[in-house]
Design a protein around this motif. Structure first.
Motif, mmCIF file in Angstrom:
data_model
loop_
_atom_site.group_PDB
_atom_site.id
_atom_site.type_symbol
_atom_site.label_atom_id
_atom_site.label_comp_id
_atom_site.label_asym_id
_atom_site.label_seq_id
_atom_site.Cartn_x
_atom_site.Cartn_y
_atom_site.Cartn_z
ATOM 1 N N LYS A 1 11.524 4.531 4.192
ATOM 2 C CA LYS A 1 12.084 5.100 5.422
ATOM 3 C C LYS A 1 13.017 4.122 6.120
ATOM 4 N N VAL B 1 3.133 -0.282 -5.977
ATOM 5 C CA VAL B 1 2.200 0.299 -5.018
ATOM 6 C C VAL B 1 0.785 0.008 -5.497
ATOM 7 N N GLN C 1 3.725 10.938 -1.923
ATOM 8 C CA GLN C 1 3.430 9.551 -1.561
ATOM 9 C C GLN C 1 2.204 8.983 -2.271
ATOM 10 N N ASP C 2 1.175 9.775 -2.492
ATOM 11 C CA ASP C 2 -0.021 9.267 -3.170
ATOM 12 C C ASP C 2 0.190 9.089 -4.672
ATOM 13 N N VAL D 1 5.971 3.845 1.708
ATOM 14 C CA VAL D 1 6.688 4.931 2.378
ATOM 15 C C VAL D 1 7.483 4.376 3.557
ATOM 16 N N ASP D 2 6.870 3.495 4.334
ATOM 17 C CA ASP D 2 7.573 2.873 5.461
ATOM 18 C C ASP D 2 8.779 2.079 4.982
ATOM 19 N N TYR E 1 6.815 12.471 1.445
ATOM 20 C CA TYR E 1 5.473 12.704 1.999
ATOM 21 C C TYR E 1 4.595 13.492 1.032
ATOM 22 N N THR F 1 0.863 -1.179 0.000
ATOM 23 C CA THR F 1 0.000 0.000 0.000
ATOM 24 C C THR F 1 0.901 1.231 0.000
ATOM 25 N N THR F 2 0.302 2.384 -0.200
ATOM 26 C CA THR F 2 1.073 3.620 -0.190
ATOM 27 C C THR F 2 1.842 3.777 1.111
ATOM 28 N N GLN F 3 1.172 3.589 2.245
ATOM 29 C CA GLN F 3 1.833 3.765 3.539
ATOM 30 C C GLN F 3 2.932 2.726 3.742
ATOM 31 N N GLU F 4 2.699 1.499 3.335
ATOM 32 C CA GLU F 4 3.726 0.456 3.455
ATOM 33 C C GLU F 4 4.940 0.791 2.588
#
Length: 96
Positions: free
Chosen positions: A16, A95, A75-76, A12-13, A72, A7-10
């Motif tokens: 990072k 993604v 990210q989308d 980005v994580d 950030y 996913t998008t958040q995964e």
């Protein structure tokens, strides 16, 4: 090469936690493709908000250009990336 669908958040994580200086990356976001070496990873606060920026030296650029990607902010729009760590297995991330 390891292949992941995140996913998008995964995604980005993943960036990072795993991308380090001198790793190589191929990053596709919006309609932009950036390929090169990571020169800096910056987690400084910007205007009081947490930040996450990657400075990338673009490969094979006649201008020797570098870009700074505010992860950030885009990210989308991240579509996919391939991470080539200096040490370890290459990772292809899509993604979803």
């Amino acid at each position: 090469m390891k292949t992941l669908e995140l996913t998008t958040q995964e995604a980005v994580d993943y960036l990072k936690e795993n991308v380090k200086i001198h790793d190589k990356i191929e990053l596709s976001y919006n309609r932009i493709f950036a390929e090169g070496e990571i020169l800096n990873v910056d987690f400084s606060k910007y205007f009081g908000e947490p930040g996450f920026r990657l400075m990338i030296s673009l490969d094979e650029s006649e201008l020797g250009a570098t870009i700074e990607v505010d992860v950030y902010e885009v990210q989308d729009d991240i579509i996919e990336f391939v991470h080539y760590p200096k040490e370890g297995e290459e990772v292809d991330v899509t993604v979803i």
